[in-house]
Design a protein around this motif. Structure first.
Motif, PDB file in Angstrom:
ATOM      1  N   ILE A   7       0.979  -1.079  -0.064  1.00 31.59           N
ATOM      2  CA  ILE A   7       0.061  -0.081   0.022  1.00 31.59           C
ATOM      3  C   ILE A   7       0.900   1.195   0.052  1.00 31.59           C
ATOM      4  CG2 ILE A   7      -1.771   1.343   1.289  1.00 31.59           C
ATOM      5  CD1 ILE A   7      -2.772  -1.142   0.006  1.00 31.59           C
ATOM      6  N   GLY A   8       2.043   1.469   0.854  1.00 30.67           N
ATOM      7  CA  GLY A   8       2.915   2.307   0.806  1.00 30.67           C
ATOM      8  C   GLY A   8       3.526   2.540  -0.692  1.00 30.67           C
ATOM      9  N   ARG A   9       3.944   1.708  -1.257  1.00 33.17           N
ATOM     10  CA  ARG A   9       4.338   1.869  -2.674  1.00 33.17           C
ATOM     11  C   ARG A   9       3.404   2.324  -3.605  1.00 33.17           C
ATOM     12  NH1 ARG A   9       8.578  -3.351  -3.478  1.00 33.17           N
ATOM     13  NH2 ARG A   9      10.065  -2.880  -1.945  1.00 33.17           N
ATOM     14  N   PHE A  10       2.157   1.895  -3.326  1.00 30.45           N
ATOM     15  CA  PHE A  10       1.108   2.133  -4.218  1.00 30.45           C
ATOM     16  C   PHE A  10       0.844   3.572  -4.096  1.00 30.45           C
ATOM     17  CE2 PHE A  10      -3.765   2.412  -4.826  1.00 30.45           C
ATOM     18  CZ  PHE A  10      -3.734   2.309  -6.249  1.00 30.45           C
ATOM     19  N   ARG A  11       0.770   4.273  -2.841  1.00 32.98           N
ATOM     20  CA  ARG A  11       0.334   5.553  -2.625  1.00 32.98           C
ATOM     21  C   ARG A  11       1.489   6.425  -3.071  1.00 32.98           C
ATOM     22  NH1 ARG A  11      -4.066   4.330  -1.460  1.00 32.98           N
ATOM     23  NH2 ARG A  11      -5.073   3.938   0.495  1.00 32.98           N
ATOM     24  N   LEU A  12       2.816   5.872  -2.802  1.00 33.08           N
ATOM     25  CA  LEU A  12       4.094   6.741  -3.303  1.00 33.08           C
ATOM     26  C   LEU A  12       3.901   6.855  -4.977  1.00 33.08           C
ATOM     27  CD1 LEU A  12       6.506   8.043  -2.221  1.00 33.08           C
ATOM     28  CD2 LEU A  12       7.757   5.878  -2.694  1.00 33.08           C
ATOM     29  N   LEU A  13       3.618   5.767  -5.457  1.00 31.31           N
ATOM     30  CA  LEU A  13       3.500   5.928  -7.046  1.00 31.31           C
ATOM     31  C   LEU A  13       2.342   6.670  -7.527  1.00 31.31           C
ATOM     32  CD1 LEU A  13       4.907   4.489  -9.208  1.00 31.31           C
ATOM     33  CD2 LEU A  13       3.234   2.677  -9.094  1.00 31.31           C
ATOM     34  N   CYS A  68       0.834   2.203 -11.699  1.00 31.93           N
ATOM     35  CA  CYS A  68      -0.183   2.432 -10.668  1.00 31.93           C
ATOM     36  C   CYS A  68      -1.106   1.606 -10.981  1.00 31.93           C
ATOM     37  CB  CYS A  68      -0.220   3.940 -10.714  1.00 31.93           C
ATOM     38  SG  CYS A  68      -1.344   4.339  -9.410  1.00 31.93           S
ATOM     39  N   GLU A  69      -1.546   1.534 -12.389  1.00 32.82           N
ATOM     40  CA  GLU A  69      -2.707   0.631 -12.731  1.00 32.82           C
ATOM     41  C   GLU A  69      -2.407  -0.738 -12.501  1.00 32.82           C
ATOM     42  OE1 GLU A  69      -3.193   1.265 -16.889  1.00 32.82           O
ATOM     43  OE2 GLU A  69      -3.815   3.203 -16.819  1.00 32.82           O
ATOM     44  N   ARG A  70      -1.273  -1.339 -12.489  1.00 31.39           N
ATOM     45  CA  ARG A  70      -0.981  -2.719 -12.238  1.00 31.39           C
ATOM     46  C   ARG A  70      -1.092  -2.747 -10.653  1.00 31.39           C
ATOM     47  NH1 ARG A  70       4.689  -3.436 -15.308  1.00 31.39           N
ATOM     48  NH2 ARG A  70       3.883  -3.167 -17.293  1.00 31.39           N
ATOM     49  N   TYR A  71      -0.668  -1.947  -9.966  1.00 36.22           N
ATOM     50  CA  TYR A  71      -0.895  -2.053  -8.492  1.00 36.22           C
ATOM     51  C   TYR A  71      -2.375  -1.973  -8.034  1.00 36.22           C
ATOM     52  CZ  TYR A  71       3.725  -1.724  -6.492  1.00 36.22           C
ATOM     53  OH  TYR A  71       5.202  -1.654  -6.448  1.00 36.22           O
ATOM     54  N   ALA A  72      -3.111  -1.020  -8.906  1.00 33.07           N
ATOM     55  CA  ALA A  72      -4.626  -0.824  -8.504  1.00 33.07           C
ATOM     56  C   ALA A  72      -5.276  -2.203  -8.970  1.00 33.07           C
ATOM     57  CB  ALA A  72      -5.025   0.348  -9.115  1.00 33.07           C
ATOM     58  N   ILE A  73      -4.909  -2.756 -10.083  1.00 31.17           N
ATOM     59  CA  ILE A  73      -5.593  -3.907 -10.422  1.00 31.17           C
ATOM     60  C   ILE A  73      -5.524  -5.117  -9.498  1.00 31.17           C
ATOM     61  CG2 ILE A  73      -5.521  -5.726 -12.363  1.00 31.17           C
ATOM     62  CD1 ILE A  73      -5.154  -3.532 -14.423  1.00 31.17           C
ATOM     63  N   ARG A  74      -4.199  -5.362  -9.049  1.00 31.86           N
ATOM     64  CA  ARG A  74      -3.838  -6.493  -8.283  1.00 31.86           C
ATOM     65  C   ARG A  74      -4.642  -6.244  -6.816  1.00 31.86           C
ATOM     66  NH1 ARG A  74       1.272  -8.539  -5.368  1.00 31.86           N
ATOM     67  NH2 ARG A  74       0.646 -10.376  -4.707  1.00 31.86           N
TER      68      ARG A  74
END
Length: 184
Positions: A7-13, A68-74
């Motif tokens: 989640i931290g990497r997703f938010r940072l991205l 960011c889309e890849r993180y959100a999809i997963r």
């Protein structure tokens, strides 16, 4: 990778992509013109063109948006594996949309204390759901690089310029050292 790291990497991205979008908008409107004038007299025009190229900014933004889309999809796949109900709604609003506990409480008409209780259970359920999703295998370029255990580095213009500057500096230092020799 733990859920907090993910989640931290997703938010940072997400933050980095928003920042790159604002920078591209400022650059396209001409807000950096005063800054660019200082680089007009730069010794290396290639360096200034690499630093301030609109195309490189666009490529960087597209790359960040794809990641960011890849993180959100997963993350959305993991949330969809959770049971339908308040925990799933909390996970969707908090982890995917980035709402705070107070904002979720206002939208769902629950008290903040209930939302904090949901947060604890939703986190545990999301960790289980993330473990069910298999990560995709990392692609390597070819058999040659796979055997050696490394991937080929991409060469950019900035790499070439930096190597040329380092080589010139090393030659100058060697020449100055040889000219100061005691036996000369």
């Amino acid at each position: 990778m733990t859920l907090e790291e993910y989640i931290g990497r997703f938010r940072l991205l997400q933050h980095s992509a928003e920042k790159a979008q604002r920078r591209l908008e400022l650059y396209s409107t001409g807000a950096y013109q005063g800054f660019l004038r200082r680089f007009e007299g730069c010794r290396h025009p290639e360096l200034s063109s690499v630093l301030f190229s609109t195309e490189s900014l666009k490529r960087d933004l597209e790359k960040k948006q794809r990641l960011c889309e890849r993180y959100a999809i997963r993350l959305s796949r993991a949330i969809s594996l959770m049971e339908a109900g308040e925990l799933r709604d909390y996970a969707l609003y908090h982890y995917l949309y980035g709402l705070t506990h107070e904002q979720i409480a206002e939208q769902s008409f629950f008290c903040v204390r209930t939302i904090y209780r949901y947060a604890r259970y939703a986190r545990a359920a999301l960790v289980e759901a993330m473990l069910q999703i298999k990560p995709k295998a990392v692609r390597t370029e070819s058999h040659r690089y796979r055997v050696r255990g490394r991937l080929r580095r991409k060469k950019t213009d900035l790499d070439r310029i930096a190597r040329a500057v380092v080589a010139c500096t090393a030659l100058r230092r060697r020449d100055s050292y040889n000219s100061q020799s005691v036996f000369a």
